[in-house]
Design an enzyme around this catalytic site. Sequence first.
Site, PDB file in Angstrom:
ATOM      1  N   ARG A 159      24.905  28.648   2.645  1.00 50.82           N
ATOM      2  CA  ARG A 159      25.981  29.824   3.345  1.00 50.82           C
ATOM      3  C   ARG A 159      25.253  30.817   3.953  1.00 50.82           C
ATOM      4  O   ARG A 159      25.656  32.051   3.776  1.00 50.82           O
ATOM      5  CB  ARG A 159      26.988  30.061   2.549  1.00 50.82           C
ATOM      6  CG  ARG A 159      27.851  28.996   2.099  1.00 50.82           C
ATOM      7  CD  ARG A 159      28.585  28.149   2.767  1.00 50.82           C
ATOM      8  NE  ARG A 159      29.928  27.627   2.749  1.00 50.82           N
ATOM      9  CZ  ARG A 159      29.699  25.941   2.392  1.00 50.82           C
ATOM     10  NH1 ARG A 159      28.533  25.565   2.665  1.00 50.82           N
ATOM     11  NH2 ARG A 159      30.759  25.301   2.174  1.00 50.82           N
ATOM     12  N   SER A 176      37.021  27.879   1.239  1.00 52.18           N
ATOM     13  CA  SER A 176      36.349  28.239  -0.177  1.00 52.18           C
ATOM     14  C   SER A 176      36.339  29.977  -0.364  1.00 52.18           C
ATOM     15  O   SER A 176      35.634  30.473   0.916  1.00 52.18           O
ATOM     16  CB  SER A 176      34.982  27.759  -0.496  1.00 52.18           C
ATOM     17  OG  SER A 176      35.137  26.446  -0.563  1.00 52.18           O
ATOM     18  N   GLU A 214      32.365  34.025  -0.433  1.00 52.48           N
ATOM     19  CA  GLU A 214      31.848  33.322   0.826  1.00 52.48           C
ATOM     20  C   GLU A 214      32.508  33.974   1.858  1.00 52.48           C
ATOM     21  O   GLU A 214      32.146  34.400   2.955  1.00 52.48           O
ATOM     22  CB  GLU A 214      32.113  32.056   0.791  1.00 52.48           C
ATOM     23  CG  GLU A 214      31.974  31.171   2.032  1.00 52.48           C
ATOM     24  CD  GLU A 214      32.243  29.831   1.991  1.00 52.48           C
ATOM     25  OE1 GLU A 214      31.907  29.263   1.004  1.00 52.48           O
ATOM     26  OE2 GLU A 214      32.574  29.206   3.157  1.00 52.48           O
TER      27      GLU A 214
HETATM   28  N1  EPU Z   1      36.290  21.647  -9.655  1.00 52.82           N
HETATM   29  C1  EPU Z   1      37.162  21.861 -10.450  1.00 52.82           C
HETATM   30  N2  EPU Z   1      38.284  22.658 -10.472  1.00 52.82           N
HETATM   31  C2  EPU Z   1      38.588  23.190  -9.025  1.00 52.82           C
HETATM   32  C3  EPU Z   1      37.890  22.868  -8.047  1.00 52.82           C
HETATM   33  C4  EPU Z   1      36.700  22.080  -8.283  1.00 52.82           C
HETATM   34  O1  EPU Z   1      36.924  21.272 -11.730  1.00 52.82           O
HETATM   35  O2  EPU Z   1      39.753  23.932  -9.102  1.00 52.82           O
HETATM   36  C5  EPU Z   1      35.121  20.854  -9.876  1.00 52.82           C
HETATM   37  C6  EPU Z   1      35.426  19.338  -8.970  1.00 52.82           C
HETATM   38  O3  EPU Z   1      35.838  18.582 -10.050  1.00 52.82           O
HETATM   39  C7  EPU Z   1      33.781  19.080  -8.991  1.00 52.82           C
HETATM   40  C8  EPU Z   1      33.227  20.531  -8.463  1.00 52.82           C
HETATM   41  O4  EPU Z   1      34.113  21.135  -9.210  1.00 52.82           O
HETATM   42  O5  EPU Z   1      33.364  18.221 -10.006  1.00 52.82           O
HETATM   43  C9  EPU Z   1      33.155  20.602  -7.017  1.00 52.82           C
HETATM   44  O6  EPU Z   1      34.455  20.509  -6.352  1.00 52.82           O
HETATM   45  P1  EPU Z   1      34.460  20.148  -4.746  1.00 52.82           P
HETATM   46  O7  EPU Z   1      33.710  18.809  -4.651  1.00 52.82           O
HETATM   47  O8  EPU Z   1      36.014  20.091  -4.453  1.00 52.82           O
HETATM   48  O9  EPU Z   1      33.645  20.990  -4.145  1.00 52.82           O
HETATM   49  P2  EPU Z   1      33.160  22.636  -4.239  1.00 52.82           P
HETATM   50  O10 EPU Z   1      31.937  22.760  -4.890  1.00 52.82           O
HETATM   51  O11 EPU Z   1      34.294  23.388  -5.002  1.00 52.82           O
HETATM   52  C10 EPU Z   1      32.104  22.707  -1.771  1.00 52.82           C
HETATM   53  C11 EPU Z   1      32.360  23.762  -0.466  1.00 52.82           C
HETATM   54  C12 EPU Z   1      33.500  23.150   0.309  1.00 52.82           C
HETATM   55  C13 EPU Z   1      33.192  21.799   0.572  1.00 52.82           C
HETATM   56  C14 EPU Z   1      33.377  20.981  -0.514  1.00 52.82           C
HETATM   57  C15 EPU Z   1      32.957  19.649  -0.246  1.00 52.82           C
HETATM   58  C16 EPU Z   1      31.373  25.913  -1.260  1.00 52.82           C
HETATM   59  C17 EPU Z   1      31.512  27.170  -1.499  1.00 52.82           C
HETATM   60  N3  EPU Z   1      32.516  25.029  -0.882  1.00 52.82           N
HETATM   61  O12 EPU Z   1      33.285  23.176  -2.670  1.00 52.82           O
HETATM   62  O13 EPU Z   1      33.374  24.070   1.301  1.00 52.82           O
HETATM   63  O14 EPU Z   1      34.457  21.489   1.330  1.00 52.82           O
HETATM   64  O15 EPU Z   1      31.994  21.433  -1.337  1.00 52.82           O
HETATM   65  O16 EPU Z   1      31.736  19.231   0.193  1.00 52.82           O
HETATM   66  O17 EPU Z   1      30.334  25.404  -1.141  1.00 52.82           O
HETATM   67  C18 EPU Z   1      34.478  25.888   2.518  1.00 52.82           C
HETATM   68  O18 EPU Z   1      33.299  26.355   2.585  1.00 52.82           O
HETATM   69  O19 EPU Z   1      35.382  26.518   3.062  1.00 52.82           O
HETATM   70  C19 EPU Z   1      34.729  24.533   1.792  1.00 52.82           C
HETATM   71  C20 EPU Z   1      35.815  24.088   1.427  1.00 52.82           C
END
Ligand code: EPU
Length: 344
Positions: free
Chosen positions: A160, A229, A325
Site C-alpha cells: 500500500r 479497508s 490506509e
Molecule cells: N479477520 C477477522 N475478523 C475480521 C476481518 C478479518 O478475524 O473482521 C481475519 C480473517 O478471518 C482472515 C484475516 O483476518 O484470517 C484476513 O482477512 P481477509 O482475508 O478478509 O483480508 P484482510 O487482510 O482483512 C486484505 C486487504 C483487502 C483485500 C483482502 C483480500 C488490506 C488492508 N486489506 O484484507 O483490501 O480485499 O485482503 O485480499 O490489506 C482494501 O484495501 O480496501 C481491501 C478491501
Amino acid sequence: MKIQHQFSLQALNSFNINAVTPKIFFPASINELVELSHLHIEQYYVLGEGSNTLFCQQTAPVIIKPSIKGISVEQDEDYFYLSVGCAENWHDLVEYCIEHEIDGLENLALIPGSVGAAPVQNIGAYGVEVERFIDCVSWFDFAKQEVIEFSHNECQFGYRESIFKQQLKSSGVITHVHFKLPKVWQPVLSYQGLNELVPPVSASDVMLKVIQLRQSKLPDPKELANAGSFFKNPVVSATLFSDLQQQYPEMPHYPQKNGQVKLAAGWLIEKSGLKGYRIGDVGVHEKQALVLVNYHKASGQNIAELAHYIQKRVKQKFNILLNTEVRFIGEQGEVTCTEIGSQL
Ligand code: EPU
C-alpha cells in the site's frame, strides 16, 4: 478547463461526506494540466474516485480531479501493453481486459477507485498487488510543467505504498498508467476462497469468484458508504509476534521476506471487541472489522473519532498502532489519524 466553486464533494467520496471545497479543477488533457500549473496553487489534494479518502473537516482544500480518459492496447509476441488514462474506472479496466482475453488483473476485480489511484497505494487483493503488472507511470510535474515517466523501480512500490504517496506527494498528478501483461497466464489461486476453484480455470472464472468473495464480505459503497479497508495490516517484529502468538495461537499471520510478520488488522479489531460496534451514524462493519461505515449522515469528524477510538483500543490490547490506509484530508491538506485524535 472545467472549474467549479464552493463545490460539495459528497458525490465524489465513497464515505458520502458532505465536505465543501472552495474550488475544484477537472483537467482533462496535458494542455489543461499545463494551464493549471501556471496558477501555482500551493495547497491542493488530488482526488481520484474518492474511495480511499476521508474528508475529516467541513471544508476541504482546493481539489484537482484529473479527468484524462482512454485505453490503448499494443502487443508483441509475449506481452500486451496497455496505456490507460488516470480517470478510467479500475473495475471497468479489469472487465475490459478479461473481455479482450488479456489476463492477469482478475484478482483485483471490484476494487473501487480509478486507474490513476491504483499505483499510488499499490492496490492489492487475493494474493496480487497491481505493481506486478505496472511497467511505468506517466506523471505530470507541476513545477517542471511536463510529463515524466517513472519506471517500475522508480515507483518504489511497497505494501500500500509508492513514491506517489511519499516524495512526490502534492507535486503533480499521474496522467497514465502503463501495464505490461504476459500472454502466458499464471493464475494466482493461493488465497483462501480461490483455492476452491476446480481446474481448469479461466481468468474469467477467477474474476467471478473474486467478485463473489468480495460481495459476501465487503459492503457495496453504493449501498452503505465506506472506503474498503480503513487500516493497513500492521507489520510487526518477529519478537512481538512470538509473544502475541503464545497468547493467541490462532492469530492470522503472514511471514514477510525480511523476517517481520504481517498481522490481520480486522482480526485485531475484532478481538478488541469492536466488530459491529456502532456509535451514532458510524460503525465497524459487522462482517469485516477492517471496514468503517457511514450509516447515514455522519461527518468526517465522526469517522475520524471512531478511527481514533479503534487505534486506542487495539493499542491497549495488543500494543500495536494501526496506521490508516484511508487518507485523512483536512482543510489544510493531509493529516494523520493520530494528529486528528490528539486534537479531539
Ligand atoms: N479477520 C477477522 N475478523 C475480521 C476481518 C478479518 O478475524 O473482521 C481475519 C480473517 O478471518 C482472515 C484475516 O483476518 O484470517 C484476513 O482477512 P481477509 O482475508 O478478509 O483480508 P484482510 O487482510 O482483512 C486484505 C486487504 C483487502 C483485500 C483482502 C483480500 C488490506 C488492508 N486489506 O484484507 O483490501 O480485499 O485482503 O485480499 O490489506 C482494501 O484495501 O480496501 C481491501 C478491501
